[in-house]
Scaffold this motif. Structure first.
Motif, PDB file in Angstrom:
ATOM      1  N   ALA A 182       0.794  -1.065  -0.014  1.00 23.54           N
ATOM      2  CA  ALA A 182      -0.130   0.003  -0.048  1.00 23.54           C
ATOM      3  C   ALA A 182       0.783   1.161   0.026  1.00 23.54           C
ATOM      4  CB  ALA A 182      -0.901   0.072   1.258  1.00 23.54           C
ATOM      5  N   GLN A 183       1.980   1.275   0.860  1.00 22.91           N
ATOM      6  CA  GLN A 183       3.027   2.245   0.723  1.00 22.91           C
ATOM      7  C   GLN A 183       3.789   2.481  -0.411  1.00 22.91           C
ATOM      8  OE1 GLN A 183       4.285   1.622   4.766  1.00 22.91           O
ATOM      9  NE2 GLN A 183       3.095   2.611   5.680  1.00 22.91           N
ATOM     10  N   ARG A 184       4.037   1.583  -1.115  1.00 24.96           N
ATOM     11  CA  ARG A 184       4.594   1.508  -2.304  1.00 24.96           C
ATOM     12  C   ARG A 184       3.636   2.311  -3.297  1.00 24.96           C
ATOM     13  NH1 ARG A 184       6.828  -3.443  -1.225  1.00 24.96           N
ATOM     14  NH2 ARG A 184       5.277  -4.625  -2.384  1.00 24.96           N
ATOM     15  N   LEU A 185       2.272   1.944  -3.200  1.00 24.64           N
ATOM     16  CA  LEU A 185       1.509   2.708  -4.185  1.00 24.64           C
ATOM     17  C   LEU A 185       1.375   4.368  -3.949  1.00 24.64           C
ATOM     18  CD1 LEU A 185      -1.712   0.490  -4.932  1.00 24.64           C
ATOM     19  CD2 LEU A 185      -0.214   1.456  -6.515  1.00 24.64           C
ATOM     20  N   ILE A 186       1.128   4.462  -2.577  1.00 25.80           N
ATOM     21  CA  ILE A 186       0.966   5.824  -2.045  1.00 25.80           C
ATOM     22  C   ILE A 186       2.214   5.901  -1.064  1.00 25.80           C
ATOM     23  CG2 ILE A 186      -0.526   7.590  -1.073  1.00 25.80           C
ATOM     24  CD1 ILE A 186      -2.642   5.698  -1.865  1.00 25.80           C
TER      25      ILE A 186
END
Length: 445
Positions: A182-186
């Motif tokens: 999720a944090q790679r996406l955002i």
């Protein structure tokens, strides 16, 4: 091109005609020299439909009236909206599109709602000349295809989201991402329960541009049909306020009311519809020009206690507030109202994306939602024939498309299609009973 002659306008109205299909003038001239004839078929006067409202519902109904009318038919569709295309609540909506509840549960008939809305979006893109194009600058885009992420913020929400995410539409799938993914996406996303639900095929729509493109698609549809010798299809837009329904009755075969919350202001419908008004304010933010770090070009929008619809690396809309029973229909937001909305929305947004605190507030926009009653299948739009309610005194039939609430973008395709089918066939039974059961519910005051 000059406006059509006055004789082509409804006899009881003095409208301001602002937009019309390109064949209107020739068609009106030909019709003026022909004797009166029965409605509908070749060599007969056109079936005439009035659509009140040029938002999501009104333009969907207009599109389907033109699309579904039988081959060889003669059809005239007049749209009335004093504010023009997208000038009401539809034009200032958030623009996030997916078929799920805030708890990522597939909505009732969600597959149909999703399909029909996607069909209209494709038609609008084609009319806009942007179908399949990624070359448009972010500020000019009609659709941003970057998906939506939904991180839970409470333990209860986390359990519900995990359970609901187990079933989804193939055409709008759900993925459960761990916190790293999720944090790679955002980058910078707060993931307190170590996962987020991702909708990779969900969309972010520019509502005003979409509605303008959908109107262009309606114009093109009318023009293409009228190029055939056996058909005549006309589309006109009148920037005019309608005071009451009976002023239209003698000029049309059907009148379809798609006015949102303003439907209740028509004298024939006052205190008769189970709708509640709710004013929503959306706050616009931008990154300061001296900030180097931008929001990711492909990073999705975010759903949480407040949603964040990112239109590019430096622009975001955050919404929305809920002011029940409001009678403030103005899209203008006072400084006081804008500040109150900012103070309410920003803490909710920064709870899942702390980086938003670096963004600058620019302005706010607002609109009134028409909220329908809650049923066993959710909060569904109100559809159906209004002849008994209006007390019609002519052969004109009256129809309602109302109560789309905060999901107008998802609902508008299917409800417009069903209502057009009902109006063309003069048969309310083509509309599923779940959309017409509101008639037995006590009206809201």
């Amino acid at each position: 091109m000059p406006p059509p002659p006055c004789s082509s306008a409804p006899s009881r109205l003095l409208p301001s005609l602002t937009l019309y299909s390109r064949r209107t003038v020739a068609a009106s001239t030909a019709a003026a020299s022909s004797p009166p004839a029965p409605a509908g078929g070749h060599g007969r006067r056109p079936l005439r439909y009035a659509v009140l409202g040029a938002g999501f519902a009104g333009l969907s109904v207009a599109w389907h009236l033109l699309k579904q009318s039988p081959k060889g038919s003669r059809v005239s569709v007049d749209i009335y909206d004093e504010n023009g295309v997208g000038g009401g609540a539809s034009g200032v909506s958030g623009g996030l599109l997916h078929p799920y509840s805030p708890k990522v549960k597939l909505l009732w008939r969600g597959a149909e709602f999703w399909k029909e809305s996607m069909d209209l979006l494709r038609s609008a893109e084609q009319a806009n000349g942007t179908a399949g194009s990624d070359t448009t600058s972010p500020d000019e885009s009609l659709i941003w295809r970057r998906g939506i992420v939904r991180p839970p913020t409470t333990e209860k929400a986390a359990d519900i989201l995990l359970e609901n995410a187990q079933s989804c539409l193939e055409s709008c799938s759900l993925q459960v991402l761990d916190s790293d993914a999720a944090q790679r996406l955002i980058p910078g996303l707060c993931v307190p329960f170590d996962f987020a639900v991702y909708m990779p095929l969900a969309l972010n729509i520019n509502p005003k541009k979409y509605l303008q493109a959908l109107f262009s698609a309606c114009q093109s549809l009318a023009d293409e049909a009228s190029s055939l010798p056996s058909e005549l299809k006309e589309l006109k837009l009148y920037k005019q306020h309608i005071d009451n329904l009976h002023q239209l009755a003698g000029d049309y075969d059907s009148v379809i009311i798609c006015l949102g919350a303003k439907a209740c202001s028509l004298p024939e419908l006052a205190n008769k519809l189970p709708l509640r008004t709710c004013r929503g304010v959306i706050a616009e933010f931008k990154l300061p020009s001296d900030t180097v770090e931008e929001y990711g070009d492909q990073s999705p929008s975010i759903l949480s206690d407040a949603w964040m619809a990112f239109q590019g690396p430096r622009t975001v809309s955050i919404g929305s507030t809920w002011q029940w029973k409001s009678e403030n229909y103005s899209s203008t937001v006072s400084d006081e109202e804008a500040l109150a909305a900012k103070d309410e929305l920003l803490p909710k947004a920064s709870g899942v994306y702390p980086g938003i605190s670096k963004w600058d507030f620019v302005h706010a926009r607002a609109g009134i939602r028409a909220m329908p009653p809650l049923t066993a299948n959710g909060s569904l739009p109100l559809l159906g024939c209004l002849d008994e309610m209006v007390g019609r005194k002519s052969s004109c039939k009256f129809w309602l498309v109302g109560g789309l609430g905060a999901r107008g973008l998802l609902y508008h395709g299917l409800v417009g299609k069903l209502t057009a089918e009902a109006a063309i066939s003069c048969d309310e039974n083509v509309i599923p009973s779940e959309f017409t059961c509101w008639k037995v519910i006590k009206p809201s005051h």
